[in-house]
Design a protein around this motif. Structure first.
Motif, mmCIF file in Angstrom:
data_model
loop_
_atom_site.group_PDB
_atom_site.id
_atom_site.type_symbol
_atom_site.label_atom_id
_atom_site.label_comp_id
_atom_site.label_asym_id
_atom_site.label_seq_id
_atom_site.Cartn_x
_atom_site.Cartn_y
_atom_site.Cartn_z
ATOM 1 N N ALA A 1 33.399 6.433 0.335
ATOM 2 C CA ALA A 1 32.330 7.011 -0.774
ATOM 3 C C ALA A 1 32.165 8.513 -0.201
ATOM 4 N N THR A 2 31.755 9.461 -1.373
ATOM 5 C CA THR A 2 31.581 10.840 -0.917
ATOM 6 C C THR A 2 30.062 10.794 -0.505
ATOM 7 N N ARG A 3 29.912 11.492 0.781
ATOM 8 C CA ARG A 3 28.633 11.552 0.960
ATOM 9 C C ARG A 3 27.759 12.624 0.523
ATOM 10 N N THR A 4 26.511 12.143 0.233
ATOM 11 C CA THR A 4 25.615 13.115 -0.443
ATOM 12 C C THR A 4 24.490 13.764 0.451
ATOM 13 N N LEU A 5 24.357 15.113 0.742
ATOM 14 C CA LEU A 5 23.656 15.572 1.632
ATOM 15 C C LEU A 5 22.075 15.607 1.175
ATOM 16 N N ASN A 6 21.250 15.534 2.218
ATOM 17 C CA ASN A 6 19.689 15.546 1.587
ATOM 18 C C ASN A 6 19.424 16.497 0.679
ATOM 19 N N ALA A 7 19.946 17.906 0.677
ATOM 20 C CA ALA A 7 19.491 18.798 0.120
ATOM 21 C C ALA A 7 19.989 18.411 -1.561
ATOM 22 N N ARG A 8 21.014 17.646 -1.780
ATOM 23 C CA ARG A 8 21.570 17.331 -3.049
ATOM 24 C C ARG A 8 21.068 16.019 -3.528
ATOM 25 N N ASP A 9 20.283 15.311 -2.844
ATOM 26 C CA ASP A 9 19.545 14.099 -3.351
ATOM 27 C C ASP A 9 18.449 14.327 -4.162
ATOM 28 N N GLY A 10 18.320 14.177 -5.267
ATOM 29 C CA GLY A 10 16.887 14.164 -6.081
ATOM 30 C C GLY A 10 15.955 13.570 -5.590
ATOM 31 N N ILE A 11 16.003 12.238 -5.157
ATOM 32 C CA ILE A 11 14.900 11.529 -4.474
ATOM 33 C C ILE A 11 14.406 12.335 -3.073
ATOM 34 N N TYR A 12 15.303 12.628 -2.296
ATOM 35 C CA TYR A 12 14.970 13.184 -1.070
ATOM 36 C C TYR A 12 14.080 14.566 -1.277
ATOM 37 N N ARG A 13 14.390 15.543 -2.585
ATOM 38 C CA ARG A 13 13.693 16.572 -2.759
ATOM 39 C C ARG A 13 12.412 16.380 -3.389
ATOM 40 N N ASN A 14 12.184 14.902 -3.759
ATOM 41 C CA ASN A 14 10.415 14.827 -4.236
ATOM 42 C C ASN A 14 9.942 14.188 -2.816
ATOM 43 N N GLY A 15 9.847 15.016 -1.714
ATOM 44 C CA GLY A 15 9.206 14.782 -0.647
ATOM 45 C C GLY A 15 9.726 14.004 0.482
ATOM 46 N N GLY A 16 10.969 14.009 0.534
ATOM 47 C CA GLY A 16 11.774 13.253 1.605
ATOM 48 C C GLY A 16 11.677 13.903 3.077
ATOM 49 N N SER A 17 11.414 15.179 2.722
ATOM 50 C CA SER A 17 11.095 16.032 4.173
ATOM 51 C C SER A 17 10.002 15.444 4.994
ATOM 52 N N SER A 18 9.094 15.030 4.515
ATOM 53 C CA SER A 18 7.760 14.356 5.130
ATOM 54 C C SER A 18 8.171 13.111 5.823
ATOM 55 N N THR A 19 9.312 12.680 5.437
ATOM 56 C CA THR A 19 9.655 11.365 6.206
ATOM 57 C C THR A 19 11.108 11.431 6.857
ATOM 58 N N LEU A 20 11.394 12.840 7.181
ATOM 59 C CA LEU A 20 12.679 12.992 7.868
ATOM 60 C C LEU A 20 12.502 12.407 9.303
ATOM 61 N N LEU A 21 13.391 11.607 9.576
ATOM 62 C CA LEU A 21 13.033 10.956 11.086
ATOM 63 C C LEU A 21 13.270 12.025 12.145
ATOM 64 N N SER B 1 0.945 -1.176 -0.093
ATOM 65 C CA SER B 1 0.032 0.123 0.177
ATOM 66 C C SER B 1 0.789 1.388 0.001
ATOM 67 N N HIS B 2 2.072 1.079 0.489
ATOM 68 C CA HIS B 2 3.001 2.306 0.119
ATOM 69 C C HIS B 2 4.369 1.802 0.062
ATOM 70 N N THR B 3 5.105 2.565 -0.682
ATOM 71 C CA THR B 3 6.565 2.324 -0.891
ATOM 72 C C THR B 3 7.247 3.670 -0.760
ATOM 73 N N GLY B 4 8.319 3.609 0.105
ATOM 74 C CA GLY B 4 8.805 5.251 0.358
ATOM 75 C C GLY B 4 10.175 4.938 1.027
ATOM 76 N N GLN B 5 10.757 6.174 1.555
ATOM 77 C CA GLN B 5 12.192 5.987 2.172
ATOM 78 C C GLN B 5 12.253 7.067 3.533
ATOM 79 N N LEU B 6 12.744 6.623 4.324
ATOM 80 C CA LEU B 6 13.150 7.454 5.562
ATOM 81 C C LEU B 6 14.406 8.140 5.534
ATOM 82 N N TYR B 7 14.690 9.450 6.178
ATOM 83 C CA TYR B 7 15.740 10.247 5.795
ATOM 84 C C TYR B 7 16.112 10.688 7.492
ATOM 85 N N PHE B 8 17.610 11.159 7.585
ATOM 86 C CA PHE B 8 18.067 11.497 8.711
ATOM 87 C C PHE B 8 18.479 12.834 8.602
ATOM 88 N N PRO B 9 18.419 13.597 10.112
ATOM 89 C CA PRO B 9 18.785 15.041 9.892
ATOM 90 C C PRO B 9 20.301 15.160 9.680
#
Length: 266
Positions: free
Chosen positions: A219-239, A193-201
């Motif tokens: 590996a170079t760490r990608t910040l939330n703000a530079r992640d295209g998937i996060y920018r498509n609604g990731g802030s709503s599932t920020l832990l 019923s749902h597929t998503g991702q959870l993110y970290f501050p």
């Protein structure tokens, strides 16, 4: 484990499924409540008053206030193991993470008990279990598992803070399954019923990255703000994270609310 290779392919960004509009979601301070109040849904006092004033016109639902969590890509590393277990670490080292996911029905804003929450994520060095290309072996199952929500709609996992790999911010994948049953330690049947991702501050990500074994991840760490998937609604599932003690290495507790339509098949 410093030589362990990491996945080199990044997850392709997909346009999210229509979700009825995404909005800010506030994690409930105590996840035991069966029904979400205005504060739990992130409503201001003005919004709550407005919702109350509309109750006569729409008593069954306040769709503008109780919204779906945005759909996000499944990614290339999902395995249909459906193993029901709370502790998914399998000895993997890292900052202990107690993950608490509350699932609500957006039609009623009430908790959804008996929903299967299915999570998977990489280890501290960016490796997923079950993938040879990622440096692991096909028969490994670490950091994958399913829990059913309790009477308050909460599923809890014992895991570790995830690491990262090229092109992606730190994240945990999640699916919710509805209508199935558990037999012999496996969840079977029903539908997703749902597929998503959870993110970290990021304030926590940078501190965790300095600790062992994460500091061995080259590996170079990608910040939330530079992640295209996060920018498509990731802030709503920020832990929302709470440190267990004065030492971050002792662990954190992460909480989040998922608003779903249990009848949907995204």
């Amino acid at each position: 484990m410093t030589d362990t290779p990491r996945p080199h392919s990044t997850e392709r960004e997909r346009a999210p499924e229509p979700a009825g509009g995404a909005s800010r979601r506030t994690v409930i301070a105590a996840l035991g409540g069966a029904t979400l109040g205005a504060a739990a849904l992130g409503l201001t006092s003005g919004q709550a008053a407005s919702a109350a004033s509309r109750s006569d016109a729409a008593p069954a639902r306040q769709a503008a206030d109780c919204v779906l969590t945005p759909e996000q890509t499944e990614g290339p590393y999902y395995l249909d193991l459906e193993t029901v277990r709370k502790d998914i670490t399998e000895g993997k080292s890292g900052v202990p993470l107690t993950l608490r996911v509350k699932v609500i029905d957006t039609a009623t804003c009430s908790a959804l008990p008996g929903t299967a929450v299915d999570i998977w994520h990489c280890d501290a060095l960016g490796v997923y279990s079950g993938y040879v290309a990622g440096g692991s072996t096909p028969d490994t199952t670490f950091l994958r598992g399913v829990q059913l929500t309790d009477s308050s709609g909460v599923a809890e996992f014992t895991t570790i803070y995830p690491g990262w790999y090229v092109g992606r911010a730190l994240h945990i994948h999640v699916k919710t399954h509805v209508g199935g049953s558990v037999a012999n330690g496996k969840y079977r049947g029903g539908h997703v019923s749902h597929t998503g991702q959870l993110y970290f501050p990021e304030t926590y990500n940078s501190r965790v990255a300095a600790l062992a074994p994460y500091r061995n991840n080259t590996a170079t760490r990608t910040l939330n703000a530079r992640d295209g998937i996060y920018r498509n609604g990731g802030s709503s599932t920020l832990l929302t994270l709470t440190q267990v003690g004065s030492d971050l290495g002792k662990g954190v507790t992460g909480t989040v609310v998922l608003g779903i339509d249990p009848d949907a098949v995204p």
